[in-house]
Design a protein around this motif. Structure first.
Motif, PDB file in Angstrom:
ATOM      1  N   GLY B   5       0.828  -1.208   0.000  1.00 44.84           N
ATOM      2  CA  GLY B   5       0.000   0.000   0.000  1.00 44.84           C
ATOM      3  C   GLY B   5       0.863   1.259   0.000  1.00 44.84           C
ATOM      4  N   GLU B   6       1.955   1.193   0.720  1.00 43.25           N
ATOM      5  CA  GLU B   6       2.882   2.332   0.782  1.00 43.25           C
ATOM      6  C   GLU B   6       3.525   2.590  -0.592  1.00 43.25           C
ATOM      7  N   ASP B   7       3.877   1.511  -1.294  1.00 44.12           N
ATOM      8  CA  ASP B   7       4.412   1.670  -2.662  1.00 44.12           C
ATOM      9  C   ASP B   7       3.422   2.430  -3.534  1.00 44.12           C
ATOM     10  N   HIS B  12       1.774   7.346  -6.441  1.00 43.93           N
ATOM     11  CA  HIS B  12       0.764   8.317  -6.871  1.00 43.93           C
ATOM     12  C   HIS B  12       1.204   9.742  -6.541  1.00 43.93           C
ATOM     13  N   ALA B  13       1.747   9.924  -5.341  1.00 43.39           N
ATOM     14  CA  ALA B  13       2.206  11.264  -4.943  1.00 43.39           C
ATOM     15  C   ALA B  13       3.385  11.719  -5.803  1.00 43.39           C
ATOM     16  N   ARG B  14       4.265  10.781  -6.113  1.00 44.81           N
ATOM     17  CA  ARG B  14       5.449  11.096  -6.919  1.00 44.81           C
ATOM     18  C   ARG B  14       5.070  11.470  -8.354  1.00 44.81           C
ATOM     19  N   ASN B  55       7.612   6.242 -12.897  1.00 43.77           N
ATOM     20  CA  ASN B  55       7.829   5.847 -11.506  1.00 43.77           C
ATOM     21  C   ASN B  55       9.123   5.048 -11.374  1.00 43.77           C
ATOM     22  N   ALA B  56       9.375   4.179 -12.337  1.00 42.00           N
ATOM     23  CA  ALA B  56      10.611   3.382 -12.292  1.00 42.00           C
ATOM     24  C   ALA B  56      11.842   4.274 -12.433  1.00 42.00           C
ATOM     25  N   VAL B  57      11.780   5.227 -13.363  1.00 41.19           N
ATOM     26  CA  VAL B  57      12.929   6.112 -13.568  1.00 41.19           C
ATOM     27  C   VAL B  57      13.164   6.997 -12.333  1.00 41.19           C
TER      28      VAL B  57
END
Lengths: 301, 301
Positions: B5-7, B12-14, B55-57
């Motif tokens: 859930g934290e991921d 989303h915030a990022r 997100n990965a980058v």
């Protein structure tokens, strides 16, 4: 002469169950800057015209069994669609330069299509004569309280979607969208009209203080949707009252905006539908430091 | 093994300041019924893949200066776009059947494009070898926590856009979108995976209780985007854990959905992008009395 606040409120409530609440999309790209798009080309029949046409059909006398309209194409398809929804017969007059795709749409929505030699004014005369001869209700494309009140629901939706203070740019032919959105957002958002340089009907009307006939360049890219020879009396009254800004846009800027929407978003938009975005880009320097929302008004090309 | 859930919350915030919050549109038409469309094909690079790639980058080691990926096209364009945003170099391996339009997009976003003889698995092997040899970071198209967490932001947006209880249908190739959206909406909305009959990788994995290689029909209309030979381990674990439904869709239904979106909304959508809508229509009887939201996931065809 112009719709009252009550006209607008009632139109929005009347239309809400039938029309699409069209979404907004915020984009930020090098060539067009940061701008919010109101994707009104996703409306039934592919343009905002469905709103005004349906409002007019839903408010005509209960005894009416047929309607007639004159149109470059989008209003005609909208009237055909609205009439079918209401179970009445529609006859639509279009000038011969109306694009085939728009003529096909009018037929597909079940209207009798009549192609008239000449321009919009000739189609308008034919529609009005047909109304008088046959007892059909003529639904005007822009100089009608019900039509303008219907288009105003675009503004009512924007009031729920964008911040107060955003500048809203809308394309302008006869001016029903401009008038309706201006009235709906009055005191909340400044609304600017965008016209092709080839058909500056509202700019000319504002300069003259009344609607005047202009020479429309029939080679203009957006002529079928925005090529009105004379701005509506309602739109002119609204523009004079609110001291509205009218921005003129060269054809190349319209084509560029249309291409941008396709290349970057795969949105197929007609030239008239891209004209507000074109104005935002072409006049970016004058609009600097303003938050801009543009209405993408039609898909049919 | 699957994102926490934290991921999801952090992803989303990022991503929020960088990606487009894509809109929804409610339509109601005879041939497709009442359905809500999440217009994710309007995302940067024309597909949801921009979310997972970025997100990965944004979460790779700060010392990394180059990335590599394997892709049928959309993930490759997304990695190229994300890498340019982050100022790192991208190399993208595509199988030779990848459509020209997707190869062009990868180049346009500034990546080195390498075309590999064979299928996705061959491109994947080449990307992993390149990563090992050159010290580039391999960004997996679907079996990566960061990728799936990025795709989950589609679900986070839907939680703000649609009512709890709506059934959400998403297309499924390797399954990153399915896994991310399922996790984001867990307990709020049931999420169903839609796969072409020609490439039932998740359906086969669910039946076997683990990812298994399948025979992909290379003539399938959506093969470039949904033609994974093997479902992701993450997507399989999520589907087994949530006892997810997987709907299979014949190619003709996919083509019909694609045509519907063009004819009625002038939305240009690739076959894989229309597959969730196709599932909603093709399986309408089984879904009766449910409110349906479908994710339109890609524009690039």
């Amino acid at each position: 002469m112009i719709p009252t606040g009550e006209d607008l409120t009632q139109a929005h409530a009347r239309l809400r169950p039938h029309i699409r609440h069209t979404p907004i999309l915020c984009i930020d790209q090098a060539d067009v800057g940061s701008v919010t798009l109101k994707l009104e080309q996703l409306q039934h029949t592919g343009s905002f015209k469905a709103r005004g046409a349906l409002n007019a059909v839903l408010t005509m006398p209960a005894t009416a069994t047929s309607v007639t309209a004159a149109s470059g194409g989008n209003h005609g398809a909208a009237v055909a669609w609205a009439a079918r929804r209401a179970g009445v017969h529609a006859t639509v007059f279009v000038p011969s330069f109306s694009p085939q795709i728009k003529q096909d749409a009018i037929r597909r929505h079940g209207a009798d299509l009549r192609v008239v030699d000449g321009f919009y004014a000739d189609a308008l005369e034919a529609s009005q004569k047909f109304a008088a001869d046959q007892g059909a209700v003529h639904i005007d494309a822009y100089d009608d309280i019900a039509t303008v009140a219907g288009q105003s629901s675009v503004g009512a939706e924007l009031a729920e979607q964008i911040p107060a203070g955003d500048v809203v740019i809308v394309s302008c032919g006869g001016g029903s969208l401009f008038a309706g959105v201006s009235l709906a957002l009055r005191g909340r958002n400044t609304v600017i009209a965008a016209e092709p340089e080839t058909a500056p009907s509202l700019a000319s009307a504002v300069a003259a203080g009344r609607p005047v006939d202009i020479d429309v360049d029939r080679t203009g890219v957006a002529v079928d949707s925005l090529g009105a020879r004379r701005a509506g009396a309602i739109a002119t009254a609204v523009a004079l009252d609110l001291r509205s800004t009218v921005l003129l846009v060269p054809d190349q800027a319209i084509r560029n905006a249309q291409k941008h929407l396709w290349d970057n978003l795969r949105l197929s938009v007609e030239p008239g539908g891209a004209t507000a975005l074109a104005a935002a880009v072409h006049h970016a320097r004058d609009l600097a430091d303003q938050r801009i929302t543009v209405v993408i008004s039609g898909a049919n090309s």
